[in-house]
Scaffold this active site. Structure first.
Site, PDB file in Angstrom:
ATOM      1  N   LYS A 142       0.718  -1.049   0.463  1.00 55.31           N
ATOM      2  CA  LYS A 142      -0.153   0.088  -0.016  1.00 55.31           C
ATOM      3  C   LYS A 142       0.494   1.605  -0.092  1.00 55.31           C
ATOM      4  CE  LYS A 142      -4.329   1.060   0.344  1.00 55.31           C
ATOM      5  NZ  LYS A 142      -5.364  -0.269  -0.175  1.00 55.31           N
ATOM      6  N   ASP A 182      -7.019   4.228  -4.715  1.00 52.07           N
ATOM      7  CA  ASP A 182      -7.732   3.913  -4.026  1.00 52.07           C
ATOM      8  C   ASP A 182      -8.118   5.647  -3.142  1.00 52.07           C
ATOM      9  OD1 ASP A 182      -7.876   1.966  -0.985  1.00 52.07           O
ATOM     10  OD2 ASP A 182      -7.291   3.527  -0.362  1.00 52.07           O
ATOM     11  N   GLY A 218     -20.862   8.064   1.623  1.00 52.27           N
ATOM     12  CA  GLY A 218     -19.382   8.048   0.189  1.00 52.27           C
ATOM     13  C   GLY A 218     -20.384   8.447  -1.195  1.00 52.27           C
ATOM     14  N   PHE A 219     -19.549   9.272  -2.065  1.00 54.46           N
ATOM     15  CA  PHE A 219     -20.413   9.070  -3.614  1.00 54.46           C
ATOM     16  C   PHE A 219     -19.100   8.701  -4.713  1.00 54.46           C
ATOM     17  CE2 PHE A 219     -19.385  13.507  -1.479  1.00 54.46           C
ATOM     18  CZ  PHE A 219     -18.344  13.883  -2.929  1.00 54.46           C
ATOM     19  N   GLY A 220     -17.224   8.251  -3.700  1.00 53.00           N
ATOM     20  CA  GLY A 220     -16.814   7.907  -4.465  1.00 53.00           C
ATOM     21  C   GLY A 220     -17.237   7.222  -5.791  1.00 53.00           C
ATOM     22  N   ASN A 221     -15.865   6.070  -6.356  1.00 52.57           N
ATOM     23  CA  ASN A 221     -15.618   5.593  -7.777  1.00 52.57           C
ATOM     24  C   ASN A 221     -16.454   4.160  -6.598  1.00 52.57           C
ATOM     25  OD1 ASN A 221     -13.515   2.431  -8.213  1.00 52.57           O
ATOM     26  ND2 ASN A 221     -14.096   3.519  -9.923  1.00 52.57           N
ATOM     27  N   VAL A 222     -16.390   3.892  -5.167  1.00 57.41           N
ATOM     28  CA  VAL A 222     -16.671   1.981  -4.805  1.00 57.41           C
ATOM     29  C   VAL A 222     -18.208   1.961  -4.788  1.00 57.41           C
ATOM     30  CG1 VAL A 222     -16.775   0.819  -2.979  1.00 57.41           C
ATOM     31  CG2 VAL A 222     -14.357   2.140  -3.412  1.00 57.41           C
ATOM     32  N   ALA A 223     -18.737   3.872  -4.117  1.00 56.23           N
ATOM     33  CA  ALA A 223     -20.451   3.609  -4.119  1.00 56.23           C
ATOM     34  C   ALA A 223     -20.931   3.856  -5.706  1.00 56.23           C
ATOM     35  CB  ALA A 223     -20.634   5.009  -3.311  1.00 56.23           C
ATOM     36  N   TRP A 224     -19.654   4.923  -6.133  1.00 53.83           N
ATOM     37  CA  TRP A 224     -20.458   4.385  -7.926  1.00 53.83           C
ATOM     38  C   TRP A 224     -20.670   2.504  -8.465  1.00 53.83           C
ATOM     39  CZ3 TRP A 224     -17.388   3.503 -11.644  1.00 53.83           C
ATOM     40  CH2 TRP A 224     -18.420   3.305 -13.750  1.00 53.83           C
TER      41      TRP A 224
HETATM   42  N1  GLU Z   1      -7.550  -0.146  -2.866  1.00 51.09           N
HETATM   43  C1  GLU Z   1      -8.128  -1.180  -3.599  1.00 51.09           C
HETATM   44  C2  GLU Z   1      -8.145  -1.755  -2.349  1.00 51.09           C
HETATM   45  O1  GLU Z   1      -7.704  -1.640  -1.260  1.00 51.09           O
HETATM   46  C3  GLU Z   1      -7.205  -1.557  -4.980  1.00 51.09           C
HETATM   47  C4  GLU Z   1      -6.089  -1.874  -4.925  1.00 51.09           C
HETATM   48  C5  GLU Z   1      -5.297  -2.143  -5.723  1.00 51.09           C
HETATM   49  O2  GLU Z   1      -6.256  -2.654  -7.197  1.00 51.09           O
HETATM   50  O3  GLU Z   1      -3.839  -2.518  -6.330  1.00 51.09           O
HETATM   51  O4  GLU Z   1      -8.549  -3.094  -2.557  1.00 51.09           O
END
Ligand code: GLU
Length: 441
Positions: free
Chosen positions: A118, A158, A230-236
């Site tokens: 990360k 992320d 949220g309203f970002g990529n994940v919520a979308w």
């Molecule tokens: N940030 C995302 C996660 O928490 C994706 C990580 C990735 O695709 O390498 O898993």
């Protein structure tokens, strides 16, 4: 845990993540003397290495800005380090260590050859111009590029890092490394190395997992009221798939408050989420301004104040606390699935599990994102693009497989399923066995 607390005082998120895993794997771990002999726990809790670097860039006013950048290369037993980059003012070593630690087990659950890592920076994208974002991304990669690569470490997005940021970082990486069409970064846009369905993957995968939790109870997604934070990529992504399956997304939220959408989110509103994110304003109120008849904004409230059947935190760690959990339970919540990494506080998880409401942990529920990054690396290595159907089919299979493993390892004597325990044991076993087989290194 006592040793770790003494060694890393104040690294609260990191210690919280480690404690949750160790507590749930203890019984299983103790059945394996070879793990103890190889000191697997003592080794797995410490990253292989951490890069920490200064990122210097010039803002639109010509002023010099200094940020701190990091890459935590956690564990490579299963493959090259893999995990996202987070740009957020609160980023510090503890946050990235917790995220990297979680990533080891999440990546293991995908059954792909992905190690855990990360990274990120304490850079705040809110209010920054496009040119500022580009200059920051370039400066960040200028420091990091020698330590990443498809067979070494492959970052992705992320919180605060989406397709645009990956584009700027990838451009700079290619220029410096003189490598092309590589999986050195994933989450690239389609047309120059990106995979179809990668933008949707975390949200789609989460809904595939939730659909299984619902089916387990002989229930259906049809008509379910879903609250997303949220309203970002994940919520979308979650909103698209949930709506497709006949559920109703009745709440999205932001740092400024919640938007209640009584009739359920519409396609136009889902599309508008992308504009809201691109504006860098970070205000969910914009949805109610744009769709005043459909969305009602309340300042200072969380998504969990809206009555729902399924609650899905999609924003940030520890965003759902014990008080929120009690409010959800009082309002009759039937399922809780964490989509943000460690989105629920330990007290919230305990309250939900005590009420016998199924709880899906982030490292299983949100694994579809990194899994599809793994599929992007496959496509890059093949110099080929898969169709959206191919990618989605693979993603769905991976999520079903993760769900099955969580059930296999999480089934309790009374027949209930402890998904947290199941995910931790299944994820841990694969890594621990690989570490034992690869020797003391
Ligand atoms: N940030 C995302 C996660 O928490 C994706 C990580 C990735 O695709 O390498 O898993």
């Amino acid at each position: 845990m006592a040793n770790l607390e003494a060694k890393h005082p104040g690294e609260n998120e990191y210690l919280q993540a480690v404690r949750e895993v160790l507590e749930t794997i203890e019984t299983e771990y103790n059945k394996h003397p070879e793990f103890e002999a190889a000191k697997i726990v003592e080794r797995i809790v410490e990253p292989d290495r951490i890069f920490k670097f200064r990122v210097v860039w010039v803002d639109d006013k010509g002023k010099t800005q200094v940020n701190l950048g990091y890459r935590v290369q956690y564990n490579a037993a299963l493959g090259a380090y893999k995990g996202g980059l987070r740009f957020h003012p609160k980023v510090n070593e503890s946050m990235l260590k917790f995220l990297g630690f979680e990533q080891i087990f999440k990546n293991s659950l995908t059954m792909l050859p992905l190690g855990g890592g990360k990274g990120g920076a304490d850079f705040d994208p809110v209010g920054k111009s496009d040119a500022e974002i580009m200059r920051f991304c370039q400066a960040f990669v200028y420091e990091l590029w020698r330590n990443i690569g498809p067979d070494q470490d492959s970052p992705a997005g992320d919180v605060g890092v989406g397709g645009r940021e990956i584009g700027y970082m990838y451009g700079m990486y290619k220029k410096l490394a003189r490598e092309h069409s590589t999986g050195a970064l994933t989450g690239k846009s389609y047309g120059w190395g990106g995979s179809l369905i990668r933008p949707e993957a975390t949200g789609f995968g989460a809904i595939y997992y939730v659909e299984r939790m619902v089916k387990e109870k002989k229930d259906t997604m049809k008509g379910k009221r879903i609250a997303l934070s949220g309203f970002g990529n994940v919520a979308w992504g979650a909103a698209i798939k949930a709506t497709e399956l006949g559920a109703k997304v009745v709440a999205i939220s932001g740092p400024d408050g919640v938007c209640e959408i009584e009739k359920g989110i519409t396609k136009d509103m889902i599309d508008y989420m992308l504009e809201m994110r691109a504006s860098n304003r970070n205000k969910v109120e914009d949805m109610a301004t744009k769709f005043p008849k459909l969305a009602k904004f309340t300042a200072g409230k969380k998504a969990w104040s809206v009555k729902c059947d399924i609650a899905m935190p999609c924003a940030f760690q520890n965003e759902l606390d014990e008080k929120d959990a009690k409010e959800l339970l009082k309002n009759g919540v039937k399922y809780v699935a964490e989509v943000s990494n460690m989105g629920c506080q330990p007290g919230a998880i305990a309250a939900i599990q005590k009420a016998k409401v199924p709880f899906g942990p982030g490292k299983a529920v949100n694994a579809g994102g990194v899994a599809t990054s793994g599929l992007e690396i496959c496509q890059n290595a093949e110099h080929r693009n898969w169709t959206a159907e191919e990618v989605d089919k693979n993603l769905h299979t991976i999520m079903n497989n993760i769900y099955d493993m969580c059930v296999e390892h999480g089934k309790e004597k009374d027949g209930s399923i402890n998904y947290v325990k199941g995910a931790n044991i299944a994820g841990f076993m694969r890594v621990a066995k690989a570490m034992v087989a690869q020797g003391i290194i």
